[in-house]
Design a protein around this motif. Structure first.
Motif, PDB file in Angstrom:
ATOM      1  N   ASP A  77       2.055 -31.270  52.520  1.00 17.11           N
ATOM      2  CA  ASP A  77       1.279 -32.045  53.492  1.00 17.11           C
ATOM      3  C   ASP A  77      -0.072 -32.486  52.949  1.00 17.11           C
ATOM      4  O   ASP A  77      -0.844 -33.099  53.665  1.00 17.11           O
ATOM      5  CB  ASP A  77       1.082 -31.247  54.775  1.00 17.11           C
ATOM      6  N   GLN A  78      -0.360 -32.147  51.699  1.00 12.64           N
ATOM      7  CA  GLN A  78      -1.639 -32.531  51.099  1.00 12.64           C
ATOM      8  C   GLN A  78      -1.646 -34.008  50.776  1.00 12.64           C
ATOM      9  O   GLN A  78      -0.626 -34.560  50.337  1.00 12.64           O
ATOM     10  CB  GLN A  78      -1.900 -31.720  49.826  1.00 12.64           C
ATOM     11  N   PRO A  79      -2.761 -34.680  50.963  1.00 16.24           N
ATOM     12  CA  PRO A  79      -2.806 -36.097  50.587  1.00 16.24           C
ATOM     13  C   PRO A  79      -2.712 -36.270  49.079  1.00 16.24           C
ATOM     14  O   PRO A  79      -3.169 -35.413  48.311  1.00 16.24           O
ATOM     15  CB  PRO A  79      -4.189 -36.548  51.092  1.00 16.24           C
ATOM     16  N   LYS A  80      -2.100 -37.361  48.660  1.00 18.38           N
ATOM     17  CA  LYS A  80      -1.978 -37.636  47.226  1.00 18.38           C
ATOM     18  C   LYS A  80      -3.309 -38.084  46.690  1.00 18.38           C
ATOM     19  O   LYS A  80      -4.027 -38.841  47.318  1.00 18.38           O
ATOM     20  CB  LYS A  80      -0.921 -38.719  46.992  1.00 18.38           C
ATOM     21  N   GLU A  81      -3.647 -37.586  45.485  1.00 19.81           N
ATOM     22  CA  GLU A  81      -4.904 -37.961  44.858  1.00 19.81           C
ATOM     23  C   GLU A  81      -4.722 -39.274  44.137  1.00 19.81           C
ATOM     24  O   GLU A  81      -3.676 -39.573  43.589  1.00 19.81           O
ATOM     25  CB  GLU A  81      -5.361 -36.882  43.885  1.00 19.81           C
TER      26      GLU A  81
END
Length: 82
Positions: A77-81
């Motif tokens: 669920d982490q945003p893509k860098e």
């Protein structure tokens, strides 16, 4: 063998290959014997063989962010860098 020797680049006969296998088996048996008697055997380092470069010559490959996300559910669920 010198410091720069690369057994992985040499051609081995069947006898040399068999001898390396026997050497590895004897080393493993020694480690088992030490462990069975309560000792701490060292780490097992197999005999270098043709076609298999030593670990020091193999480039380390890290995981991509996509691979990390696929493996670890906490990262999905982490945003893509950018």
């Amino acid at each position: 063998m010198g410091q720069g020797a690369r057994p992985d680049l040499a051609q081995w006969s069947g006898t040399e290959t068999l001898l390396a296998q026997v050497k590895d088996e004897v080393t493993l048996l020694r480690h088992v014997l030490v462990a069975a008697n309560g000792g701490k055997p060292g780490t097992f380092e197999p005999t270098p063989r043709p076609g298999i470069p030593p670990k020091s010559a193999q480039p380390r490959k890290g995981l991509t962010d996509e691979q990390r996300r696929a493996l670890d559910p906490r990262l999905r669920d982490q945003p893509k860098e950018a």
